[in-house]
Motif scaffolding. Structure first.
Motif: not given
Lengths: 294, 226
Positions: A249, A276-280, A286, A289-293, B1-3, B74-75, B77, B79, B220
């Motif tokens: 953030x 990068x933070x809206x549409x990598x 992606x 930054x979305x925390x999936x790994x 998977x995190x979070x 972000x990204x 998520x 949108x 997007x």
């Protein structure tokens, strides 16, 4: 302790002539730049730092895959990525801080204003004056507030109008109003946030062109953090700022460009922070930054 | 998977938006049925149960706000949440338009212009909403463009219907025996029919909005927004 302590009187680094011109980029490095998702928007902006197939090894282990990137002038470039991805290694390679690690070895080129900083003619101490550094933990010298800022200037022999220069640096670091009446007091008595801004004042006093920051707010409370963030945005009017942060953030808030390193020391994407933070472009970015790994 | 908890909340938001879509579609069906069968009881149910849709809307709005404030999405998520935030507004408006159908049912004492195919227009608009929600669920961008194109057809249907009513009204010959009360009643009936047609046309517009936000969410791409 800051590397400023090792400053000597070596002049500028502008003596190197072996660096390739920007037109001399090899096809391989262009391909790598594409892989890193270089934004078209960076074209036309003045480049201060350019990595060309820059790799870093610690012994036999490659810590950084070949990096190709152009960092623009007077903008904030954030470097993000999971632990051990090479982001601090890359940051430290910019002003040759990795030289201090015996087993560290660098391949490729790191151009600062078109000069390869790893060229034989370059003096790393002078380089670090032009490319200052601020560390994660505030590291003021056990001296007065004044002497902390004046230290590098004295060593360089820039002690004309020293009071003025110290005040200017403290003002630019947004610290003057808080310390102007106690410049003789020990820097160690300041709060953590003030100490970090003092370190920034110390870094900008010699008037560098680039300021590298390695997680400069990670040890600070939210108020001190927001002061540092405000300061970084201010500094970017006059300096090129490159900052490593674990706080995504924070990267999104304060940076213009973002570099994303992922596991294995690979620069996976570089571009405008908003994109990068809206549409990598890259799915791994992606996911990160979305925390999936990570 | 995190979070994991965050991912679970995103999944639940998607499910809840789809559920709200189903409720709104059901309410549209009820409104159209009430209008066709002049069923005032059903019309009353459509009107009173609009509060359920409003509550659903507020709960989902709160969830979107919470996710943004607390999870800093972000990204993709971000949108998804931004698109969902807008889509629930469109669904809530479709719910209001269904409520209008209930109100028109209660106000109508007779059919005027039975040749105007209100039910056909309504079914067409409702199908657009159904397909838009399916596009959202399946992240089907081709369907988004297709729904946008279909809106032109709906607009043409509504324009033809309204034009027919207005032309006929202009050509209506009033005799000396026609009372003021009869004239007012005719005007009220015609106005109500025109409002019904306009409302159904707006249902189609909201379906297009859902499709437009879905396209933005997936790719997007703001090509269909405005």
């Amino acid at each position: 302790m800051s590397d400023d302590t090792s400053m000597n009187e070596t002049p500028t680094i502008e003596t190197h002539t072996e660096a390739k011109s920007t037109d001399d980029r090899s096809p391989a490095s262009e391909a790598d730049a594409d892989v890193a998702g270089m934004d078209d928007q960076s074209i036309g902006e003045e480049t201060v730092i350019e990595a060309r197939d820059l790799s870093v090894f610690y012994g036999d282990e490659r810590a950084l895959q070949p990096v190709n990137v152009e960092i623009p002038d007077r903008q904030v470039t954030a470097i993000i990525g999971p632990s051990g991805c090479g982001k601090s290694t890359f940051l430290r390679s910019i002003n040759r801080m990795n030289d201090m690690i015996d087993v560290a070895r660098v391949d490729g080129e790191l151009l600062f204003r078109d000069t390869n900083v790893y060229g034989e003619a370059v003096d790393p101490v002078a380089l670090r004056r032009a490319i200052g550094m601020v560390f994660q933990k505030p590291n003021p010298f056990p001296k007065s507030i004044y002497d902390n800022v004046a230290y590098g200037l004295r060593i360089q022999g820039k002690d004309d109008d020293l009071d003025e220069q110290v005040e200017s640096a403290l003002r630019r670091a947004a610290l003057w109003d808080e310390v102007s009446d106690r410049l003789g007091e020990s820097a160690l008595d300041m709060s953590g946030g003030q100490q970090q801004r003092l370190c920034i004042a110390r870094a900008i006093a010699p008037d560098p062109e680039v300021i590298l920051m390695d997680e400069p707010a990670s040890a600070l409370d939210p108020v001190a953090t927001s002061q540092i963030e405000d300061l970084i945005e201010e500094l970017a009017r006059d300096y090129t700022v490159v900052i490593v942060t674990h706080n995504m953030q924070q990267a999104a808030r304060i940076s213009d460009k973002t570099m994303v390193f992922l596991t294995g020391g690979e620069l996976v994407e570089f571009g405008d922070t908003s994109r990068i933070f809206e549409n990598p472009d890259n799915q791994r970015v992606e996911d990160y930054i979305t925390g999936k790994f990570g | 998977m995190a979070r994991k908890e965050y991912q679970k909340r995103l999944d639940e938001l998607r499910e809840d938006v789809l559920y709200m879509g189903e409720v709104v579609q059901e309410r549209m069906r009820m409104g159209l049925t009430a209008l066709e069968s002049k069923d005032e009881t059903l019309a009353d149910e459509v009107i009173t149960r609009d509060a359920e849709i409003n509550e659903l809307y507020l709960a989902l709005e709160r969830e979107c706000t919470d996710l943004i404030a607390l999870q800093q999405p972000v990204a993709g998520d971000l949108r998804f949440i931004a698109a969902s935030f807008k889509i629930i507004t469109d669904l809530e408006r479709v719910g209001d338009l269904a409520t209008n159908l209930g109100k028109y049912t209660k106000q109508a004492e007779r059919d005027v212009y039975p040749d105007v195919d209100v039910q056909g227009i309504g079914a067409f608009a409702l199908e657009m909403v159904e397909d838009a929600m399916e596009a959202y669920a399946a992240e089907d961008t081709d369907a988004c463009y297709e729904i946008d194109e279909r809106d032109d057809e709906l607009d043409a249907m509504c324009e033809r219907a309204s034009g027919f009513v207005v032309r006929d009204l202009i050509e209506t010959e009033l005799t000396e025996d026609t009372t003021d009360a009869e004239i007012e009643r005719l005007l009220a009936d015609v106005s109500r029919l025109l409002l019904t047609i306009r409302d159904l046309e707006r249902v189609g517009d909201h379906a297009v909005n859902v499709a437009a936000r879905t396209l933005y969410m997936v790719e997007n791409d703001d090509a269909l927004i405005y």
